[in-house]
Design an enzyme around this catalytic site. Sequence first.
Site, PDB file in Angstrom:
ATOM      1  N   GLU A  60       0.863  -1.185   0.000  1.00  0.00           N
ATOM      2  CA  GLU A  60       0.000   0.000   0.000  1.00  0.00           C
ATOM      3  C   GLU A  60       0.894   1.227   0.000  1.00  0.00           C
ATOM      4  O   GLU A  60       1.738   1.392   0.887  1.00  0.00           O
ATOM      5  CB  GLU A  60      -0.882   0.036   1.252  1.00  0.00           C
ATOM      6  CG  GLU A  60      -1.972  -1.012   1.266  1.00  0.00           C
ATOM      7  CD  GLU A  60      -2.831  -0.915   2.540  1.00  0.00           C
ATOM      8  OE1 GLU A  60      -3.667  -1.803   2.730  1.00  0.00           O
ATOM      9  OE2 GLU A  60      -2.638   0.032   3.335  1.00  0.00           O
ATOM     10  N   ASP A  69      -5.756   9.430  10.227  1.00  0.00           N
ATOM     11  CA  ASP A  69      -4.436   8.954  10.607  1.00  0.00           C
ATOM     12  C   ASP A  69      -3.959   9.501  11.939  1.00  0.00           C
ATOM     13  O   ASP A  69      -4.214  10.648  12.285  1.00  0.00           O
ATOM     14  CB  ASP A  69      -3.427   9.301   9.513  1.00  0.00           C
ATOM     15  CG  ASP A  69      -3.581   8.392   8.307  1.00  0.00           C
ATOM     16  OD1 ASP A  69      -3.470   7.165   8.492  1.00  0.00           O
ATOM     17  OD2 ASP A  69      -3.860   8.899   7.206  1.00  0.00           O
ATOM     18  N   TYR A  75     -11.001  -4.546   3.554  1.00  0.00           N
ATOM     19  CA  TYR A  75     -10.070  -4.087   4.596  1.00  0.00           C
ATOM     20  C   TYR A  75     -10.873  -3.906   5.880  1.00  0.00           C
ATOM     21  O   TYR A  75     -11.721  -3.029   5.952  1.00  0.00           O
ATOM     22  CB  TYR A  75      -9.445  -2.766   4.144  1.00  0.00           C
ATOM     23  CG  TYR A  75      -8.320  -2.221   5.006  1.00  0.00           C
ATOM     24  CD1 TYR A  75      -8.329  -2.290   6.395  1.00  0.00           C
ATOM     25  CD2 TYR A  75      -7.223  -1.597   4.400  1.00  0.00           C
ATOM     26  CE1 TYR A  75      -7.295  -1.778   7.158  1.00  0.00           C
ATOM     27  CE2 TYR A  75      -6.185  -1.068   5.154  1.00  0.00           C
ATOM     28  CZ  TYR A  75      -6.221  -1.163   6.525  1.00  0.00           C
ATOM     29  OH  TYR A  75      -5.208  -0.639   7.271  1.00  0.00           O
TER      30      TYR A  75
END
Lengths: 414, 271
Positions: free
Chosen positions: B51, B62, B177
């Site tokens: 990735e 994040d 995911y």
Amino acid sequence: MTAATILPNSLRSLPDERGHFGQFGGRYVAETLMPLILDLEREYRAAKQDPAFKAEFDGLMTHYVGRPSPLYYAERLTAYYRAKAPAGMGAKIYFKREELNHTGAHKINNCIGQILLAIRMGKTRIIAETGAGQHGVATATVCARFGLPCTIFMGAKDIERQQPNVFRMKLLGAEVRPVTSGSQSLKDAMNEALRDWVATVHDTFYIIGTAAGPHPYPELVRDFQSVIGTETREQILKAEGRLPDLLIAAVGGGSNAIGLFHPFLDDTDVAMIGTEAAGHGIDTDKHAASLTGGKPGILHGNKTYLLQDEDGQITEAHSISAGLDYPGIGPEHSWLHESGRVEYLPVTDREALDAFQLCSLQEGIIPALESAHALAALETKAQQLREDQIIVVNVSGRGDKDIYTVASAMGATI
Amino acid sequence: MTLNRLPSAFARAAEEGRAALVTFVTGGDPSPADTDAVLDALVEGGADVIELGMPFTDPIADGPAIQAANLRALDAGISTAGIFGIASAFRKRHPHVPLVLMGYANPMTIRGADWFAEECKSAGVDGVICVDIPPEEDDQLGPALRKAEVSLIRLATPTTDAARLPAVLEGASGFLYYVSVAGITGLQQAAQDSIDAAVAKLKAATDLPVVVGFGVRTPEQAAAIGSVAHGVVVGSAIVELVGKHGTQAAGPVRDYVASLRAALNAKEKAA
């Protein structure tokens, strides 16, 4: 909280069921937040239909916030502009006095609505972002009023320039968490609030301060703030027997402006101007005028006009007013801009400072620097309208919090 | 042929009786010129899927490690063209290793979704993970990726309930995911019990490989997740190594990735 019938071709019928205002708005959030956003929408729809919710909201507006706020004829400012205007020109200027609300700005209207929703949803912790600190103070206030713990995210740069509001939030029992990433202002405070929220969705409600963010926030913030326009409409009809010719409000995210404008959107004879913060000028790289100087993109849950480079990286905004120092704008404003219904004008730091001082001297009202951006538009607009025409300016907040910033810009020491 | 790199990587790992190792680094970190060596170190360490993070100024999903990496990369001058340059060069060096771009909606859609999807295709990018385009806004990117035959990898989270899961799977490809914690990258790790239960439900709902990430740091954690999922993602821990070692990061990254891969392999021997 307006429940009037809306015609199918009305400008007041948006957003659509997906939260879109034309191409703008929407729900651009991480999957973790999606179920909560959908929950919030369901709960908001139910609350809107619930007479008990409306009664509680209205009661707090009257007895806690101090509504309705006055619609005030600014006689000396009117005379000031008439003296500079050609014969017969110089509109009659009214102020919508949102600065007289409890906590000193329009922000409280929205916070009352959202904390009632939070309680309805069983949430036990509140978070919010703040720029100038007005929304942080309003959020801390309602959290104190309802006994909920609250964390306010605020850029480290804003903490420095808005010390009085930081102390007010602490007095009200809020935790003020400094944000040191990025430009350390409103955008970064919102990033950090979203990061907190994604980890605390089970018990936390995010009170967004402006008519932006993922659907349904732009809609519900607008609805709670529409009390400004709804009152203005009744008040001007009573005072003048007619609707105003022009409405003026400052636009950062745009909640005070959409609150004033929305109840008038279908009145085609009522013109509207939103003033954007042009900082050092829109031909420089130090401004916050996302409609004039930006282009559509996706940030903070919605598609809207943003200050960004050709790769879609967000560029830093600048305004002397911390509350306008944001590289985006609420999605409904982007739509009203593209549809041409509202005109958006850039106002520089300098013009806002001049208007700040003029209003203080002429009317004995020290406006917030945000509101001074709206007042600055009078400089050209007041004399373009006839004496029998009416302008309403939204004085969205009071300027006590800004005296240090203004003193420093004027070269004075306090 | 481009369509086959992701499925064949998962098939190969399955044949070997182990979970696939998916590794994340931020493109352009520590500098655009130094990313190639970091990517090669991932492959040499035994990563099955790469990735490549597309930096964004406002990475709201994040944690501190990847936020800092985004800013390092942007400060070092990475651009969207630079990211596609890194991807194209990777594809030439590693014709068979699947490469996935991960990032945020604005940089991916600013020139139009079709432009982005075509660039992915011509750079040899196999899939795209866009953190802030949920299924509700799929038309902003999904149709263009499907037309270009680039996989759209969707995220499921602990808050994705059974009623919502079909919408998440609709139009998804490549792999699913599973974000194992409600939170941002690189901080806390989920309890293994909750991962086991979630993965079992997801496997029952889709034929796509189910890959688990967020908060995975140690070979032991990777092995435990690898015993139930089709793949394990490790990101922040690698990004921290890049942050710490800068231009000298390739060696430490390779060794660390190799330790993760060894743990997944050991599971194969145990089984």
